[in-house]
Motif scaffolding. Structure first.
Motif, PDB file in Angstrom:
ATOM      1  N   PRO A 110       0.828  -1.218   0.000  1.00 33.34           N
ATOM      2  CA  PRO A 110       0.000   0.000   0.000  1.00 33.34           C
ATOM      3  C   PRO A 110       0.858   1.262   0.000  1.00 33.34           C
ATOM      4  O   PRO A 110       0.843   2.061   0.937  1.00 33.34           O
ATOM      5  N   TRP A 120      -5.939   2.981   0.699  1.00 30.09           N
ATOM      6  CA  TRP A 120      -5.606   1.791  -0.075  1.00 30.09           C
ATOM      7  C   TRP A 120      -6.564   0.651   0.244  1.00 30.09           C
ATOM      8  O   TRP A 120      -7.103   0.561   1.344  1.00 30.09           O
ATOM      9  N   TRP A 131      -2.549  -4.191  -4.075  1.00 33.03           N
ATOM     10  CA  TRP A 131      -3.129  -2.992  -3.471  1.00 33.03           C
ATOM     11  C   TRP A 131      -3.484  -1.976  -4.543  1.00 33.03           C
ATOM     12  O   TRP A 131      -2.744  -1.775  -5.498  1.00 33.03           O
TER      13      TRP A 131
END
Length: 264
Positions: free
Chosen positions: A218, A243, A255
């Motif tokens: 992320p 995210w 992600w």
């Protein structure tokens, strides 16, 4: 005396009217909200038929803001988005319509057409046998109903065990009932618990961005493992403010920015 009785009657009537208004106000408000939603839906349909697709979307949004939803609403809004070349939103609302009724021929036909515009094609993972069985069972009863039924069988099992300890109900049929009761109880309770831990139908979302980067972490500076496109339906593993961890149809995970997704 007559004046006193009249005063009591007037007070009672006033209290009755207050109580009546108190109970009727929610109904009146709900009725007014339904009328306003129906008018907004009809206005959206007229705009859709006249070719004002952006205006139709705005009218349908007003209906949704009032907490109302239907197959017709989601289907019509999907058509408006499709005509605006917003494939992600079109898939999103057709999938929402499918959640209400998964065998509506209009929705199935429209979804088949819209999916031809989705750029990504991934091979889907086979559904595990346990998940298939879980979906069949949950189509008949909810997880809570399974839990209560399993507890009921467990209590019956306890009764039979207690009677056998006292020297009653010790025949072959009673032993079979105890075994069956134990198996059914364990199965139902296990199904109920698993449905809350591993849902039969995991949360899904639709990619709304024309193209989105699938990151390993992320972090926008992390490695990009794939590029996914508008209209792709992905599994939603976890979601934060910035995210979201998603799973592609082929099982790959990554992600993506939360703002690039639309919940189903």
């Amino acid at each position: 005396m007559t004046r006193w009785l009249f005063h009591i009657s007037a007070v009672a009537a006033g209290r009755f009217l207050i109580v009546l208004v108190f109970f009727l106000l929610p109904s009146i408000s709900s009725f007014a909200q339904t009328v306003a939603s129906t008018q907004a839906f009809d206005a959206g349909t007229r705009l859709l038929n006249s070719g004002d697709f952006r205006g139709a979307v705005a009218s349908y949004e007003q209906v949704e803001e009032k907490g109302l939803g239907s197959i017709a609403l989601f289907h019509n809004r999907a058509i408006a988005h499709f005509r605006l070349d917003e494939i992600g939103h079109a898939v999103q609302y057709l999938e929402r319509a499918s959640l209400i009724s998964n065998d509506d021929p209009r929705v199935e036909h429209s979804l088949d057409i819209v999916l031809t515009r989705v750029a990504d094609t991934y091979s889907e993972l086979p559904v595990p046998i346990w998940t298939r069985f879980q979906r069949v069972v949950l189509g008949v009863a909810s997880g809570r109903q399974l839990m209560f039924t399993g507890i009921g069988f467990y209590l019956i099992l306890c009764l039979f065990l207690f009677m056998s300890i006292l020297g009653y109900w010790t025949g072959a049929w009673h032993r079979r009932i105890r075994v069956v009761g134990a198996l059914v109880s364990v199965l139902l309770i296990t199904m109920a618990l698993s449905s809350s831990i591993w849902p039969a139908y995991p949360s899904e979302a639709v990619v709304l961005a024309k193209e989105a980067d699938l990151h390993d972490q992320p972090d926008s500076d992390s490695e990009i493992s794939d590029f996914i496109h508008e209209g792709l339906v992905v599994g939603l593993i976890s979601e934060g403010d910035d995210w979201a961890l998603v799973q592609l149809p082929n099982g790959a995970r990554g992600w993506i920015l939360t703002r690039q997704l639309g919940a189903i």
